[in-house]
Design an enzyme around this catalytic site. Structure first.
Site, short mmCIF file in Angstrom:
data_model
loop_
_atom_site.label_atom_id
_atom_site.label_comp_id
_atom_site.label_asym_id
_atom_site.label_seq_id
_atom_site.Cartn_x
_atom_site.Cartn_y
_atom_site.Cartn_z
N HIS A 1 -1.67 -1.64 0.34
CA HIS A 1 -0.69 -0.77 -0.21
C HIS A 1 0.21 -0.77 1.19
O HIS A 1 -0.07 -0.51 2.25
CB HIS A 1 -1.25 0.48 -0.18
CG HIS A 1 0.03 1.62 -0.81
ND1 HIS A 1 0.12 1.76 -2.01
CD2 HIS A 1 0.82 2.36 -0.22
CE1 HIS A 1 1.16 2.75 -2.32
NE2 HIS A 1 1.34 2.97 -0.90
N ASP B 1 4.48 0.63 2.12
CA ASP B 1 5.65 1.03 1.44
C ASP B 1 6.97 0.84 2.11
O ASP B 1 7.91 1.32 2.03
CB ASP B 1 5.34 2.67 1.93
CG ASP B 1 4.57 3.29 0.80
OD1 ASP B 1 5.10 3.22 -0.43
OD2 ASP B 1 3.67 4.06 1.07
N GLU C 1 3.24 3.24 -7.58
CA GLU C 1 2.55 4.59 -7.24
C GLU C 1 3.01 5.67 -7.76
O GLU C 1 3.86 6.49 -7.57
CB GLU C 1 2.80 4.67 -5.70
CG GLU C 1 2.00 5.63 -5.03
CD GLU C 1 1.86 5.70 -3.68
OE1 GLU C 1 1.08 6.19 -2.70
OE2 GLU C 1 3.01 5.21 -2.88
N HIS D 1 0.79 10.49 -8.29
CA HIS D 1 1.16 10.38 -6.69
C HIS D 1 0.71 12.09 -6.03
O HIS D 1 -0.34 12.19 -6.62
CB HIS D 1 2.60 10.24 -6.47
CG HIS D 1 2.64 10.05 -4.76
ND1 HIS D 1 3.68 10.90 -4.17
CD2 HIS D 1 2.25 8.92 -3.98
CE1 HIS D 1 3.51 10.28 -2.84
NE2 HIS D 1 2.72 9.52 -2.80
N HIS E 1 -5.04 8.82 -4.66
CA HIS E 1 -4.02 9.99 -5.10
C HIS E 1 -4.43 10.84 -6.29
O HIS E 1 -3.98 11.81 -6.35
CB HIS E 1 -2.72 9.78 -5.35
CG HIS E 1 -1.70 9.40 -4.17
ND1 HIS E 1 -1.39 10.49 -3.41
CD2 HIS E 1 -1.32 8.36 -3.51
CE1 HIS E 1 -0.65 10.07 -2.45
NE2 HIS E 1 -0.64 8.60 -2.51
N HIS F 1 -5.37 2.70 -1.31
CA HIS F 1 -5.43 3.20 0.09
C HIS F 1 -5.99 4.45 0.24
O HIS F 1 -5.36 5.71 0.17
CB HIS F 1 -4.04 3.17 0.79
CG HIS F 1 -3.20 4.09 -0.11
ND1 HIS F 1 -2.87 3.88 -1.52
CD2 HIS F 1 -2.05 5.12 0.22
CE1 HIS F 1 -1.94 4.87 -2.00
NE2 HIS F 1 -1.33 5.40 -1.06
N ASP G 1 -1.19 1.42 4.17
CA ASP G 1 -0.11 2.45 3.69
C ASP G 1 0.78 2.37 4.82
O ASP G 1 1.41 3.34 5.17
CB ASP G 1 -0.85 3.71 3.69
CG ASP G 1 0.07 4.68 2.89
OD1 ASP G 1 1.10 4.23 2.46
OD2 ASP G 1 -0.22 5.78 3.03
#
Length: 398
Positions: free
Chosen positions: A22, A24, A127, A154, A195, A216, A324
């Site tokens: 993961h 972003d 995500e 999420h 999540h 993650h 992450d």
């Protein structure tokens, strides 16, 4: 840590580079420069601006990256779908911009081919189930565009699944949520349980015929945060074939950091920022708060404790890594950006991890999980047509 250990760590990563679950960067590029790769050239040194650039990915021994095509759950319906498509468009542009460094990957064979060419296999993960707007046709369209995992939620619930950080409504998965998992299995799209609530984790594991992942997340037993994985779920990964990709997010690693983030998030809201905002103004607000309230900083050893625990609970074939990066405001010391993976590998070598087991952690477990999901998909596609079920039909929603 001795020079010999670092040399050995780099040798491990040359043979078995990191599959990171993961990153972003796409949303960070949207926030910083509206996706303008001329404004932030990832072939240059972006230290101090982003956690990620191409040279630091190379230095970190990253061989495959799941780029998150995340959009916030404050976007709903068509807006969420459109923003997800914009994220996908950026990843495709990123790969096209740097063809000598990156290669699009749509499966396990592509990952191996990219590795053989010395390029970073670039996959995508969406995500949050809000990105499909309760539509299995949209789910299939994301798969056709290259998305290879969907995180079911999420930070907020979706109508068919409960988040770890929202009030439970579905008590796991609704009937439509179960159908989403089955359709993901039929496609060969990995079910990502980072999540989601504990009940959603357990419900998805009961339904899924393919390996699941946690892209993650860390171990609940060491840091009691709802985003982490409880031991009973870790133990179930062995039968499922799934992989828990340990993350470096400070509040998921160190209990003192968890408490500090509660206060930092409240400060962000008081100043009009979302706690997950990593834009320049938001980060300035965070730095001001941190100057007045020193942040507890986890270390590489703290992360290694989580890796060890996941290995003990789930087995060495079911542990991976998911940093992450560029989705977090604060980092772990020694894992400050994507170049830090050799520090973690060196720590694990010092703890007695073998080269073969480190190869599983870094590369082989994640590739095997995706390959197994592809095998399940081929089997299911012989007997199961694409689902045309709707949430209204299965859950009776308006």
């Amino acid at each position: 840590m001795t020079a010999d250990l670092f040399d050995r760590a780099r040798a491990v990563l040359r043979d078995a580079p990191v599959v990171d679950g993961h990153n972003d960067l796409p949303w960070a590029m949207r926030s910083h420069v509206r996706y303008d790769l001329d404004a932030l050239d990832l072939a240059g040194d972006l230290s101090g601006t982003l956690h990620t650039d191409l040279n630091r990915l190379r230095d970190g021994g990253v061989g495959a990256q799941f780029w998150s095509v995340y959009v916030p759950s404050s976007l709903a319906g068509d807006r969420a779908v459109s923003a997800t498509l914009e994220q996908i468009d950026f990843v495709r542009a990123l790969i096209a911009r740097y063809p000598d460094r990156l290669r699009a990957a749509f499966g396990a064979d592509d990952m191996a081919a990219a590795r053989a060419q010395g390029r970073i296999a670039s996959l995508m993960g969406a995500e949050g189930g809000h990105s499909i707007d309760c539509s299995l046709a949209t789910l299939r369209s994301l798969y056709l565009l290259g998305v290879r995992y969907l995180t079911l939620t999420h930070n907020d619930n979706v109508p068919w699944a409960d988040s770890a950080t929202d009030e439970p409504k579905a008590n796991g998965l609704t009937r439509f949520g179960e159908e989403v998992v089955r359709e993901m299995n039929r496609l060969g799209m990995l079910v990502d349980l980072s999540h989601v609530s504990d009940d959603t984790m357990r419900a998805a594991l009961a339904v899924s015929r393919a390996p699941v992942i946690f892209s993650h997340s860390s171990a609940r037993a060491l840091c009691d945060h709802p985003r982490n994985i409880p031991d009973d779920v870790l133990k179930s990964l062995s039968a499922n074939g799934g992989v828990a990709m340990v993350t470096f997010v400070p509040q998921f690693v160190l209990p003192a950091a968890t408490r500090w983030v509660v206060d930092a998030d409240a400060n962000m809201r008081e100043h009009g920022f979302h706690p997950l905002d990593t834009g320049p103004a938001a980060m300035a607000c965070q730095r001001t708060f941190e100057a007045a309230n020193p942040r507890p900083v986890p270390t590489v050893a703290d992360v290694a404790d989580h890796v060890d625990h996941v290995r003990e609970a789930a087995g060495v074939d079911h542990v991976g890594l998911g940093g992450d990066f560029d989705g977090i405001a604060f980092v772990t010391a020694g894992l400050d950006d994507v170049s830090g993976y050799p520090n973690l590998i060196a720590e694990l070598l010092a703890r007695g991890w073998s080269t073969s087991d480190l190869g599983k952690l870094a590369w082989h477990n994640a590739v095997r999980a995706l390959r197994d999901a592809e095998d399940v998909a081929r089997e299911l596609q012989r007997t199961r047509a694409p689902s045309i079920a709707t949430i209204d039909q299965l859950d009776g929603n308006d």
